[in-house]
Design an enzyme around this catalytic site. Structure first.
Site, mmCIF file in Angstrom:
data_model
loop_
_atom_site.group_PDB
_atom_site.id
_atom_site.type_symbol
_atom_site.label_atom_id
_atom_site.label_comp_id
_atom_site.label_asym_id
_atom_site.label_seq_id
_atom_site.Cartn_x
_atom_site.Cartn_y
_atom_site.Cartn_z
ATOM 1 N N TYR A 33 0.829 -1.202 0.000
ATOM 2 C CA TYR A 33 0.000 0.000 0.000
ATOM 3 C C TYR A 33 0.859 1.246 0.000
ATOM 4 O O TYR A 33 2.074 1.181 0.211
ATOM 5 C CB TYR A 33 -0.964 -0.008 1.203
ATOM 6 C CG TYR A 33 -0.334 0.303 2.542
ATOM 7 C CD1 TYR A 33 0.500 -0.599 3.180
ATOM 8 C CD2 TYR A 33 -0.579 1.520 3.173
ATOM 9 C CE1 TYR A 33 1.074 -0.302 4.410
ATOM 10 C CE2 TYR A 33 -0.012 1.827 4.403
ATOM 11 C CZ TYR A 33 0.807 0.919 5.019
ATOM 12 O OH TYR A 33 1.376 1.221 6.228
ATOM 13 N N ARG A 52 8.114 4.146 -4.632
ATOM 14 C CA ARG A 52 8.201 3.118 -3.579
ATOM 15 C C ARG A 52 7.212 1.983 -3.851
ATOM 16 O O ARG A 52 7.511 0.814 -3.581
ATOM 17 C CB ARG A 52 7.963 3.723 -2.192
ATOM 18 C CG ARG A 52 8.219 2.693 -1.087
ATOM 19 C CD ARG A 52 8.161 3.287 0.303
ATOM 20 N NE ARG A 52 6.877 3.904 0.562
ATOM 21 C CZ ARG A 52 6.620 4.690 1.603
ATOM 22 N NH1 ARG A 52 7.555 4.943 2.496
ATOM 23 N NH2 ARG A 52 5.418 5.224 1.765
ATOM 24 N N ARG A 101 -7.789 -20.802 -2.046
ATOM 25 C CA ARG A 101 -6.710 -20.450 -1.118
ATOM 26 C C ARG A 101 -5.534 -21.392 -1.345
ATOM 27 O O ARG A 101 -5.709 -22.609 -1.353
ATOM 28 C CB ARG A 101 -7.196 -20.561 0.329
ATOM 29 C CG ARG A 101 -6.131 -20.201 1.366
ATOM 30 C CD ARG A 101 -6.720 -20.213 2.777
ATOM 31 N NE ARG A 101 -5.704 -19.853 3.770
ATOM 32 C CZ ARG A 101 -4.875 -20.713 4.345
ATOM 33 N NH1 ARG A 101 -4.940 -22.003 4.054
ATOM 34 N NH2 ARG A 101 -3.975 -20.300 5.232
ATOM 35 N N LYS A 151 6.499 -2.045 1.895
ATOM 36 C CA LYS A 151 5.327 -1.478 2.578
ATOM 37 C C LYS A 151 4.123 -2.415 2.416
ATOM 38 O O LYS A 151 3.243 -2.182 1.580
ATOM 39 C CB LYS A 151 5.032 -0.071 2.031
ATOM 40 C CG LYS A 151 4.113 0.750 2.925
ATOM 41 C CD LYS A 151 4.157 2.206 2.530
ATOM 42 C CE LYS A 151 3.072 3.039 3.194
ATOM 43 N NZ LYS A 151 3.268 3.237 4.627
ATOM 44 N N GLU A 183 12.042 2.304 14.397
ATOM 45 C CA GLU A 183 11.176 3.386 13.910
ATOM 46 C C GLU A 183 9.892 3.376 14.717
ATOM 47 O O GLU A 183 9.735 2.557 15.628
ATOM 48 C CB GLU A 183 10.890 3.205 12.414
ATOM 49 C CG GLU A 183 10.204 1.889 12.089
ATOM 50 C CD GLU A 183 10.058 1.610 10.592
ATOM 51 O OE1 GLU A 183 9.970 2.551 9.799
ATOM 52 O OE2 GLU A 183 10.023 0.413 10.257
ATOM 53 N N LEU A 207 11.106 1.089 7.233
ATOM 54 C CA LEU A 207 10.511 1.543 5.984
ATOM 55 C C LEU A 207 11.273 2.779 5.501
ATOM 56 O O LEU A 207 11.616 3.648 6.307
ATOM 57 C CB LEU A 207 9.037 1.905 6.194
ATOM 58 C CG LEU A 207 8.328 2.243 4.887
ATOM 59 C CD1 LEU A 207 8.089 0.986 4.058
ATOM 60 C CD2 LEU A 207 7.025 2.972 5.128
HETATM 61 N N1 PLP Z 1 7.714 3.698 9.026
HETATM 62 C C1 PLP Z 1 6.596 2.958 9.042
HETATM 63 C C2 PLP Z 1 6.617 1.639 9.751
HETATM 64 C C3 PLP Z 1 5.423 3.402 8.416
HETATM 65 O O1 PLP Z 1 4.314 2.651 8.437
HETATM 66 C C4 PLP Z 1 5.433 4.673 7.783
HETATM 67 C C5 PLP Z 1 4.237 5.189 7.116
HETATM 68 O O2 PLP Z 1 3.205 4.576 7.088
HETATM 69 C C6 PLP Z 1 6.616 5.424 7.802
HETATM 70 C C7 PLP Z 1 7.739 4.903 8.417
HETATM 71 C C8 PLP Z 1 6.692 6.786 7.151
HETATM 72 O O3 PLP Z 1 6.717 6.668 5.752
HETATM 73 P P1 PLP Z 1 6.199 7.835 4.806
HETATM 74 O O4 PLP Z 1 6.981 9.053 5.192
HETATM 75 O O5 PLP Z 1 6.510 7.359 3.448
HETATM 76 O O6 PLP Z 1 4.737 7.994 5.101
#
Ligand code: PLP
Length: 287
Positions: A33, A52, A101, A151, A183, A207
């Site tokens: 997503y 991304r 499935r 993501k 994070e 991420l």
């Molecule tokens: N880290 C995680 C785990 C996230 O889920 C997100 C955004 O959903 C981010 C960092 C920040 O990413 P972005 O700046 O691309 O929204």
């Protein structure tokens, strides 16, 4: 008012939009997503999110089901149809509906990916009371899988982190692995020490935030010093400032970590300045 959403090439009222029970996004969390924010009816950092998405799909051997041009057109159409001034566009692509499935991936030439987009209106995205006050965070162990650079829609553990934060009366949680902060549950984490911005370096552990990339670029342009390395909760607790970045929260100050106040307990000057620069510059470049 019912929204107009997009499902596999069609614009539909939300109540008429359906996905198969055999969709691998539903059965296997086999999907990725993106969330793109909208300010003044325009898309913020769209190219970064589109790039991304392409990377996430490639890492999972999923076909790109929609071109860049069509993706941009659908984003714009939904913003217009739903009269979004400030808010976001959510986009999800799954490996589709193979009709049964099975752990084995379906043949992509027989099973096209599912593409869903919808909008959410958030009038106070810029003048957010949460951003004005800053957020309190708690730390929780990082028990996610080790491809956090992709993501995916596997968001159960981050949801549990948010619930732990809520139960503790905090606004969010920071994940800790091997003694170091990775994070936030849905954002990248930073501290500021002696004017220097510190944030974890890119790897499969986090991420690769699109807001992170933009904020670090703007920070460098403003002659602010940036160091990309991991830090501990103890180091963060004794920092001058802390903050998080994400597409929908931009730059938001962190005012306490596990109950320890950061600085004077108010959003600090570096976080406030970066938020201002990020919003100004992003608006200039918005599509
Ligand atoms: N880290 C995680 C785990 C996230 O889920 C997100 C955004 O959903 C981010 C960092 C920040 O990413 P972005 O700046 O691309 O929204």
């Amino acid at each position: 008012m019912s929204r107009t959403v997009y499902v596999n090439g069609e614009y539909l009222p939300e109540e008429d939009a359906t996905i198969s029970i055999f969709d691998r996004g539903f059965l296997m969390a086999d999907g990725v997503y993106e969330v793109t924010s909208v300010l003044g009816g325009k898309l913020i950092d769209f190219d970064g999110h589109a790039a991304r998405l392409a990377r996430s799909l490639a890492e999972l051997d999923m076909a790109q089901p929609i071109t860049y041009e069509d993706l941009l057109a659908v984003h714009r159409e939904l913003v217009v149809r739903n009269q979004i001034d400030n808010g976001l566009v959510y986009l999800q692509v799954t490996r589709g509906n193979p009709g049964d499935r099975d752990f084995v991936f379906p043949d992509p030439t027989e099973t096209p990916g599912t593409v869903v987009l919808f909008t959410q209106s958030k009038p106070d995205l810029i003048d957010s009371p949460v951003a004005a006050a800053g957020i309190e965070v708690i730390s929780v162990p990082d028990l996610r899988w080790h491809r956090r650079d992709i993501k995916t829609v596997q968001l159960l553990y981050p949801s549990m982190g948010k619930m732990a934060a809520k139960a503790a009366g905090a606004g969010d949680a920071w994940f800790v692995e091997d003694g170091q902060v990775t994070e936030g549950t849905s954002n990248n984490a930073y501290i500021v020490r002696n004017g220097k911005i510190v944030t974890r370096e890119l790897s499969n552990d986090i991420l690769h935030g699109i807001t992170r990339a933009a904020v670090l670029r703007y920070a460098a342009e403003a002659q602010m010093e940036v160091e990309e390395r991991a830090f501990t909760i103890a180091e963060a607790q004794s920092a001058d400032e802390a903050f998080v970045t994400s597409a929908t929260t931009f730059v938001t100050a962190v005012i306490s970590i596990d109950g320890a106040q950061i600085g004077d307990g108010k959003p600090g000057p570096v976080a406030r300045r970066l938020r201002e620069i990020y919003i100004d510059e992003s608006l200039k470049a918005a599509l």
